[in-house]
Design an enzyme around this catalytic site. Structure first.
Site, PDB file in Angstrom:
ATOM      1  N   GLU A 299      -5.895  -7.355  -2.046  1.00  0.00           N
ATOM      2  CA  GLU A 299      -6.839  -7.529  -0.625  1.00  0.00           C
ATOM      3  C   GLU A 299      -8.195  -7.060  -0.982  1.00  0.00           C
ATOM      4  OE1 GLU A 299      -5.020  -5.191   2.323  1.00  0.00           O
ATOM      5  OE2 GLU A 299      -2.970  -5.768   1.965  1.00  0.00           O
TER       6      GLU A 299
ATOM      7  N   GLU B 269       0.864  -1.202   0.007  1.00  0.00           N
ATOM      8  CA  GLU B 269      -0.090   0.068   0.147  1.00  0.00           C
ATOM      9  C   GLU B 269       0.827   1.081  -0.039  1.00  0.00           C
ATOM     10  OE1 GLU B 269      -4.348  -1.345   1.721  1.00  0.00           O
ATOM     11  OE2 GLU B 269      -3.006  -0.321   3.096  1.00  0.00           O
TER      12      GLU B 269
END
Length: 614
Positions: free
Chosen positions: A305, A197
């Site tokens: 995810e 991320e």
């Protein structure tokens, strides 16, 4: 995955629910049509445009910690099984595993930071188990010692004072060396993620630290080094592992980050995003944005995810990230097992739809932490089953001078209302989306069969022990080809168990005598069959030594001999309640290599042939 500090996420509650009938509450355009054509155990319909290698994945990085804490996973029918067999039987074909550099406190007793203490060793063990179950492995490097996400991207402790030049070398070396270890261990790595991320920051560099968010102040340089390392390992091993960059907040800034990566000249293969329907928006917008990135920048795309809650209940007194509707920006699905299943199906469908425009560019999706069920509070810090332990705050304090995002006390699980197993570890209907989206029957118990998924007998819990193994044997390692042997042929107490070239002497003969309930005492020929194998100090810990000792009938002298495939056995220790087994320590191939107790994961170093002896 972002943790409890995210701007958009309100701490909430966690739990596990009973199966709820299909019921959607509006929002996503596809919901009504999908419900009407539902099929399979999960109640969702098939997905089109999925190639044969489409990743139907899960991130299961916490499994070892949970198993050590006593979590036992079950099929949908309630029968016990190894989690990798259960996942494979449900249609999972890819596993994502997180790697932190050193998730342990820097001073004694070196307590783990929690969340599975997911270091390289953890990835090797889980990766080999996944490989043995027929799955590919997707490695997720955070380049941090604990959670890295848009709000925190701390460098590892060891790199804290490195210049950018040194960090570039460190990223390359850590990536290269780790991948070599994984491949040498037998892990089938298919994709490698360079940072987690990384929305403008990574490893203590970029926007969070200098205000520059477009990757140009060092983040792109670090990403390039990770990619170079993957390229070099691919060349050295003849592999074709894909290089993945991972961002989040796709709908608001995903295309901008794809542009930044392009402008910085990063040579990568896959643009990956986190996408949680309750926080990020509609899956139709997901499909549109991924398609735009694939077309504009010629990059494969996937969801690294995703997850969705099936209840708002809480089972371990640790507030959940989604504990109420107020923690959800969007409510396109009911908070139920069926709503969870539909949300996952629609994410898969969004990624697959990319292939209708750019064939082969929609790679798949990964459900985040489907296994992270609640445990007792005593396990949170001891085994790392909570999202952060008391020592995690020491790491943050060393980096910032305070503790605000990690913790100074042991925390529980903030995710267990978004798992695909209920609070008791039993698979729910939503787990079977992975097969249902391709119209393939699932394995829902140890006695059922599946027409389209492969399930590996890589665990004792899905294998069978024999009631007719009493007798005298030579015991040969499947890994090294050497035989169990009492060192120097000694008859003394504490004489060590080792491996040695076959010579047929009494020191290599072992007599199995039933101890009841599937266990055996293993008498040693070196002692004239007066002494037995014994786990030293009655320890249940990994690395505990095995030696011979005078028979006393204690649990540490009992072993369960379990057939895992034709003629191949695991020898599990009673003192660990059959969770650990005899293991050729450190993968030794040398005569004299030690035999120790280690958590069972099914590798060849833990498997044995029994050869009848006179």
């Amino acid at each position: 995955m972002r943790r409890n500090i995210l701007k958009k996420v309100v701490a909430g509650v966690l739990t596990v629910a009973t199966v709820v009938s299909l019921c959607f509450t509006g929002g996503n355009k596809s919901t009504t049509a999908n419900a009407a054509s539902a099929s399979g155990l999960s109640g969702v319909s098939k997905v089109s445009n999925m190639p044969s290698n489409f990743a139907r994945g899960v991130d299961i990085s916490e499994v070892i910690a949970l198993e050590k804490a006593g979590v036992a996973y079950k099929y949908y029918d309630g029968s016990s099984g190894d989690i990798f067999d259960i996942l494979a039987g449900a249609g999972v074909n890819y596993v994502r595993i997180r790697i932190w550099n050193n998730p342990y406190d820097s001073s004694s007793p070196y307590k783990g930071y929690g969340a599975g203490n997911t270091d390289l060793w953890n990835a090797k063990v889980l990766g080999k188990r996944a490989t043995d179950a027929g799955m590919k492995v997707y490695i997720d490097f955070h380049y941090s010692d604990f959670w890295a996400d848009p709000a925190k991207q701390f460098a590892p402790k060891e790199w804290a004072n490195y210049s950018l030049a040194y960090k570039k070398d460190a990223v390359y070396n850590f990536t290269y060396d780790s991948l070599c270890e994984l491949l040498d261990y037998g892990v089938n790595v298919g994709m490698v993620q360079i940072g987690n991320e990384t929305n403008g920051s990574m490893c203590g560099v970029g926007g969070l630290y200098d205000g520059t968010w477009n990757l140009s102040s060092g983040v792109a340089d670090l990403m390039k080094q990770g990619c170079y390392a993957v390229d070099d390992v691919n060349s050295a091993y003849g592999k074709s592992m894909l290089k993945v960059l991972h961002f989040t907040d796709l709908l608001s800034n995903g295309e901008w980050y794809a542009k930044c990566a392009y402008e910085q000249g990063i040579d990568y293969d896959v643009f990956a995003t986190s996408f949680y329907p309750m926080w990020h928006g509609s899956t139709s917008d997901l499909a549109t944005t991924l398609t735009n990135i694939a077309k504009t920048y010629n990059k494969k795309v996937m969801v690294a995810e995703t997850a969705y809650p099936y209840t708002f209940d809480n089972y371990d007194n640790e507030g959940n990230m989604v504990g109420s509707s107020s923690a959800m920006n969007y409510s396109n699905y009911s908070v139920s097992v069926s709503g969870q299943a539909q949300a996952l199906r629609d994410v898969f469908n969004a990624v697959a739809s990319v292939n209708s425009t750019k064939s082969g560019y929609g790679l798949g999706a990964f459900y985040w932490a489907p296994e992270w069920v609640p445990t007792s509070s005593s396990a949170w810090g001891t085994y790392g089953t909570g999202w952060a332990s008391s020592s995690s705050g020491n790491y943050e304090k060393a980096m910032t001078g305070s503790v605000s995002m990690y913790s100074s006390y042991d925390k529980g699980c903030s995710w267990d209302n978004m798992t695909l197993f209920d609070k008791n570890g039993q698979a729910m209907k939503s787990l079977y989306v992975f097969n249902d989206i391709r119209g393939v029957a699932s394995t829902t118990g140890t006695g059922s069969s599946s027409s389209g998924s492969s399930s590996s007998s890589s665990s004792s819990s899905s294998s069978s022990s024999s009631s007719s193994l009493e007798g005298t044997y030579y015991i040969k390692s499947k890994y090294s080809g050497l035989y169990l042997d009492i060192a120097n042929g000694s008859s003394a107490n504490n004489a060590n168990l080792q491996q040695w070239s076959y010579n047929g002497c009494d020191a290599q003969k072992f007599k199995l005598v039933s101890a009841g309930n599937g266990y055996y005492y293993i008498y040693t020929g070196a002692s004239g069959y007066s002494k037995v194998l014994d786990v030293a100090k009655k320890s249940s810990a990994d690395g505990a030594n095995i030696a011979q000792y005078t028979y006393n009938g204690a649990t540490n002298q009992k072993f369960k001999v379990v057939q895992v495939s034709s003629g191949v056995y695991a020898i599990q220790t009673g003192v660990s309640s059959a969770k650990s087994c005899l293991d050729v320590y450190n993968w030794s191939t040398a005569a004299g290599g030690n035999i120790a107790q280690w958590t069972y994961w099914g590798g060849d170093c833990q498997l044995w042939y029994l050869e009848k002896a006179n």
